[in-house]
Design an enzyme around this catalytic site. Structure first.
Site, mmCIF file in Angstrom:
data_model
loop_
_atom_site.group_PDB
_atom_site.id
_atom_site.type_symbol
_atom_site.label_atom_id
_atom_site.label_comp_id
_atom_site.label_asym_id
_atom_site.label_seq_id
_atom_site.Cartn_x
_atom_site.Cartn_y
_atom_site.Cartn_z
ATOM 1 N N HIS A 22 0.839 -1.211 0.000
ATOM 2 C CA HIS A 22 0.000 0.000 0.000
ATOM 3 C C HIS A 22 0.871 1.256 0.000
ATOM 4 O O HIS A 22 0.596 2.218 -0.721
ATOM 5 C CB HIS A 22 -0.896 0.047 1.252
ATOM 6 N N LYS A 46 -17.248 -5.454 6.388
ATOM 7 C CA LYS A 46 -16.002 -6.214 6.452
ATOM 8 C C LYS A 46 -15.533 -6.252 7.904
ATOM 9 O O LYS A 46 -15.289 -5.206 8.491
ATOM 10 C CB LYS A 46 -14.954 -5.544 5.543
ATOM 11 N N ARG A 95 -2.166 -5.954 -8.162
ATOM 12 C CA ARG A 95 -1.004 -6.792 -7.857
ATOM 13 C C ARG A 95 -0.771 -7.855 -8.928
ATOM 14 O O ARG A 95 0.346 -8.182 -9.257
ATOM 15 C CB ARG A 95 -1.172 -7.463 -6.493
ATOM 16 N N SER A 133 -2.951 -7.983 3.256
ATOM 17 C CA SER A 133 -3.171 -7.745 4.687
ATOM 18 C C SER A 133 -3.473 -9.054 5.405
ATOM 19 O O SER A 133 -3.031 -9.265 6.542
ATOM 20 C CB SER A 133 -4.332 -6.767 4.872
HETATM 21 N N1 COA Z 1 -0.430 -3.954 -1.729
HETATM 22 C C1 COA Z 1 -0.737 -4.860 -0.806
HETATM 23 N N2 COA Z 1 -1.977 -5.341 -0.640
HETATM 24 C C2 COA Z 1 -2.921 -4.882 -1.436
HETATM 25 C C3 COA Z 1 -2.671 -3.942 -2.428
HETATM 26 C C4 COA Z 1 -1.355 -3.467 -2.565
HETATM 27 N N3 COA Z 1 -1.011 -2.576 -3.489
HETATM 28 N N4 COA Z 1 -3.813 -3.696 -3.084
HETATM 29 C C5 COA Z 1 -4.742 -4.457 -2.508
HETATM 30 N N5 COA Z 1 -4.204 -5.178 -1.528
HETATM 31 C C6 COA Z 1 -4.875 -6.188 -0.709
HETATM 32 C C7 COA Z 1 -5.137 -5.798 0.708
HETATM 33 O O1 COA Z 1 -4.030 -6.123 1.505
HETATM 34 C C8 COA Z 1 -6.355 -6.638 1.033
HETATM 35 O O2 COA Z 1 -5.932 -7.922 1.369
HETATM 36 P P1 COA Z 1 -6.819 -8.970 2.204
HETATM 37 O O3 COA Z 1 -8.057 -9.232 1.397
HETATM 38 O O4 COA Z 1 -5.912 -10.112 2.291
HETATM 39 O O5 COA Z 1 -7.128 -8.346 3.535
HETATM 40 C C9 COA Z 1 -7.092 -6.699 -0.299
HETATM 41 O O6 COA Z 1 -6.123 -6.461 -1.284
HETATM 42 C C10 COA Z 1 -8.126 -5.658 -0.514
HETATM 43 O O7 COA Z 1 -7.930 -4.640 0.409
HETATM 44 P P2 COA Z 1 -7.921 -3.084 0.226
HETATM 45 O O8 COA Z 1 -6.970 -2.609 -0.797
HETATM 46 O O9 COA Z 1 -7.730 -2.552 1.598
HETATM 47 O O10 COA Z 1 -9.296 -2.763 -0.385
HETATM 48 P P3 COA Z 1 -10.702 -3.311 -0.112
HETATM 49 O O11 COA Z 1 -11.012 -4.144 -1.296
HETATM 50 O O12 COA Z 1 -10.869 -3.926 1.222
HETATM 51 O O13 COA Z 1 -11.438 -1.927 -0.107
HETATM 52 C C11 COA Z 1 -13.138 -0.380 -0.712
HETATM 53 C C12 COA Z 1 -12.503 -1.738 -0.868
HETATM 54 C C13 COA Z 1 -13.059 0.158 0.702
HETATM 55 C C14 COA Z 1 -12.437 0.578 -1.626
HETATM 56 C C15 COA Z 1 -14.591 -0.623 -1.160
HETATM 57 O O14 COA Z 1 -15.133 -1.689 -0.415
HETATM 58 C C16 COA Z 1 -15.455 0.582 -0.972
HETATM 59 O O15 COA Z 1 -15.389 1.484 -1.754
HETATM 60 N N6 COA Z 1 -16.288 0.578 0.091
HETATM 61 C C17 COA Z 1 -17.215 1.683 0.380
HETATM 62 C C18 COA Z 1 -18.653 1.302 0.030
HETATM 63 C C19 COA Z 1 -18.879 1.424 -1.444
HETATM 64 O O16 COA Z 1 -18.800 2.495 -2.027
HETATM 65 N N7 COA Z 1 -19.195 0.285 -2.069
HETATM 66 C C20 COA Z 1 -19.351 0.212 -3.494
HETATM 67 C C21 COA Z 1 -18.005 0.074 -4.133
HETATM 68 S S1 COA Z 1 -18.103 -0.547 -5.768
#
Ligand code: COA
Length: 165
Positions: A22, A46, A95, A133
């Protein structure tokens, strides 16, 4: 003369916890945009190990030396948060091909919800493309070494959480 507005980008995620992958995306985004807001999702959908305050705190410690960044939490729809910030760009890291389908679905959905919003993808650096993560959480829960995966500023905090050190 046209006055150029500062280009603001939002980097959203759950960050449970923030990883070096990140941080790499945040650093690179600040080289492209005038301001990068790291937006930590406080979604009740989540289940997270770290509280919203802990996740925000860990990112703040980790980006202290990276200029042009701000860390905030948000709840509700991402597109609504973005509009409230007067921004329209979402940054996401890719990734590998396994991230693609999920990211495409999110980018399409956000675009449908607000046509002004654009999602820009940065390819993760090869050395971070396997970090997640959940991997960090699993290793930490067994007392393994996580120093190659997370920012130094978060190390003792994460260890303490899992091992009550
Ligand atoms: N490096 C390391 N890990 C990464 C990464 C990077 N560059 N990019 C993604 N990841 C990993 C994270 O570690 C995480 O791993 P895990 O599943 O093992 O815990 C996973 O990818 C996804 O995590 P993250 O990047 O934190 O994003 P998310 O998918 O959890 O977040 C939101 C998504 C918050 C952006 C999305 O749910 C959201 O917008 N929520 C708000 C409600 C909404 O508007 N919903 C409609 C959206 S379409």
């Amino acid at each position: 003369m046209k006055v150029l507005k500062p280009k603001k980008a939002i980097y959203p995620g759950t960050f449970d916890p923030v990883t070096l992958g990140h941080i790499d995306i945040i650093k690179r985004a600040t080289e492209i945009f005038d301001e990068v807001i790291v937006a930590v999702s406080n979604s009740s959908n989540k289940k997270t190990v770290f509280t919203i305050d802990e996740r925000v705190k860990m990112i703040r410690w980790s980006v202290e030396d990276i200029k042009k960044t701000r860390v905030e939490s948000f709840s509700g729809l991402l597109v609504d948060y973005i509009s409230s910030k007067g921004a329209k760009i979402i940054i996401r890291g890719l990734r590998s091909s396994t991230d693609f389908d999920y990211e495409q679905m999110m980018a399409f959905t956000n675009k449908k919800l607000n046509n002004r919003v654009e999602t820009i993808f940065l390819m993760s650096a090869g050395e971070y493309s396997f970090i997640s993560s959940s991997l960090v959480r699993e290793i930490a829960s067994y007392g393994g070494k996580i120093d190659k995966f997370v920012p130094e500023a978060t190390l003792s905090f994460i260890k303490k959480k899992f091992l009550n050190l």
